[in-house]
Write a protein that holds these residues in place. Structure first.
Motif, PDB file in Angstrom:
ATOM      1  N   TYR A   1      45.372  30.323 -10.835  1.00 56.33           N
ATOM      2  CA  TYR A   1      45.288  29.237 -11.809  1.00 56.33           C
ATOM      3  C   TYR A   1      44.662  29.774 -13.081  1.00 56.33           C
TER       4      TYR A   1
ATOM      5  N   LYS B   1      43.818  27.060 -15.936  1.00 51.75           N
ATOM      6  CA  LYS B   1      42.993  25.911 -16.326  1.00 51.75           C
ATOM      7  C   LYS B   1      42.792  24.918 -15.189  1.00 51.75           C
TER       8      LYS B   1
ATOM      9  N   GLU C   1      41.478  24.732 -12.101  1.00 55.65           N
ATOM     10  CA  GLU C   1      40.605  25.194 -11.010  1.00 55.65           C
ATOM     11  C   GLU C   1      40.455  24.146  -9.920  1.00 55.65           C
ATOM     12  N   GLU C   2      40.224  22.906 -10.310  1.00 56.93           N
ATOM     13  CA  GLU C   2      40.023  21.854  -9.313  1.00 56.93           C
ATOM     14  C   GLU C   2      41.258  21.677  -8.444  1.00 56.93           C
TER      15      GLU C   2
ATOM     16  N   HIS D   1      41.637  24.667  -5.921  1.00 59.95           N
ATOM     17  CA  HIS D   1      40.747  24.617  -4.754  1.00 59.95           C
ATOM     18  C   HIS D   1      41.128  23.470  -3.809  1.00 59.95           C
TER      19      HIS D   1
ATOM     20  N   ALA E   1      42.135  30.856  -3.794  1.00 63.99           N
ATOM     21  CA  ALA E   1      42.315  30.524  -5.206  1.00 63.99           C
ATOM     22  C   ALA E   1      41.608  31.546  -6.087  1.00 63.99           C
TER      23      ALA E   1
ATOM     24  N   GLY F   1      41.205  32.474 -10.320  1.00 66.50           N
ATOM     25  CA  GLY F   1      41.510  32.191 -11.708  1.00 66.50           C
ATOM     26  C   GLY F   1      41.814  33.466 -12.476  1.00 66.50           C
TER      27      GLY F   1
END
Length: 263
Positions: free
Chosen positions: A45, A47, A49-50, A53, A66, A68
């Motif tokens: 990812y 932008k 992140e939420e 996860h 996950a 970034g």
């Protein structure tokens, strides 16, 4: 070296798979598809992140991880590959280049021939071509140690059928198709295949959410299957290109749009 050693193709459940932009929309469908086949999946990812996860929690921490990274930044990509190898204890052997620079499929709001700028083209080229180049270069050493690799790029049927002239997006995907084909020639001797999957408008992703419902209806009526392709249906084609069934297929562009465009 025997033919079996040269052409040894890993099963999907033996693979460590990177899905760039893997947290939302088509990327999430790709992540789910590979995880369902037993692959270990890196949900990349930038932008989101939420969302990344949350998807890992859904798929299971033993199956997904996950990370970034901005795929247009080579240092960030190298760090992603190092973290993935440390986590799963094996190199990434399959890369799905799905990440997309922010883009909205809304023909009424698109830049026209009079208003589009080179900055628009540059952004799309960096996202599509530089991103794929960075992940490919980061993956090569690990793939060579395995004598196996799968690189899958995500294109568009607008290259063959530019019914809506998204100039910057389509030009970038055309360049990515050329890179797909030249990489296949360069990496084939290392047991690495490189192929593209070109979709049409998918129902529905973040990028296609702004598309009027009437446009989806027109597309559905224009396809032999009388439906708009979904992200999960598109993801099925990625499983084919990553699987042993495609071991003799490379440098190809498979259009997955319900038969709207004949390639």
């Amino acid at each position: 070296m025997t033919e079996q050693q040269i052409q040894r193709a890993l099963e999907l459940n033996e693979q460590v798979v990177l899905i760039t932009g893997g947290a939302r929309g088509l990327g999430a469908a790709l992540s789910r598809a590979f995880a369902a086949q037993g692959a270990q999946v890196i949900v990349n990812y930038h932008k989101s992140e939420e969302a990344a996860h949350a998807l890992v929690a859904e798929l299971g921490a033993d199956r997904a991880f996950a990370i970034g990274a901005d795929v247009t930044d080579r240092q960030s990509v190298d760090q992603l590959f190092s973290a993935a190898r440390a986590h799963f204890g094996a190199p990434i052997c399959t890369v799905v280049n799905n990440a997309l620079i922010d883009f909205t499929f809304n023909g009424d709001a698109r830049p026209t021939a009079e208003t589009i700028t080179w900055a628009d083209f540059d952004a799309q080229l960096r996202g599509s071509v530089a991103g794929a180049l960075n992940t490919t270069q980061a993956a090569i050493d690990g793939m060579r140690t395995l004598n196996f690799g799968r690189i899958i790029t995500v294109g568009t049927n607008l290259v063959q059928n530019p019914v809506v002239p998204y100039h910057d997006y389509t030009a970038a995907k055309a360049a990515l198709l050329a890179l797909t084909r030249t990489l296949s020639a360069d990496l084939g001797p290392d047991g690495v295949t490189v192929n593209m999957i070109s979709g049409g408008l998918l129902r529905t992703t973040d990028a296609s959410a702004a598309t009027p419902e009437a446009v989806f209806d027109i597309i559905a009526e224009s396809t032999p299957l009388r439906k708009v392709t979904t992200p999960s249906e598109f993801a099925d084609a990625a499983l084919f290109f990553a699987s042993p069934w495609s071991r003799a297929v490379t440098g190809q562009n498979l259009v997955v749009d319900g038969g709207l465009v004949k390639n």
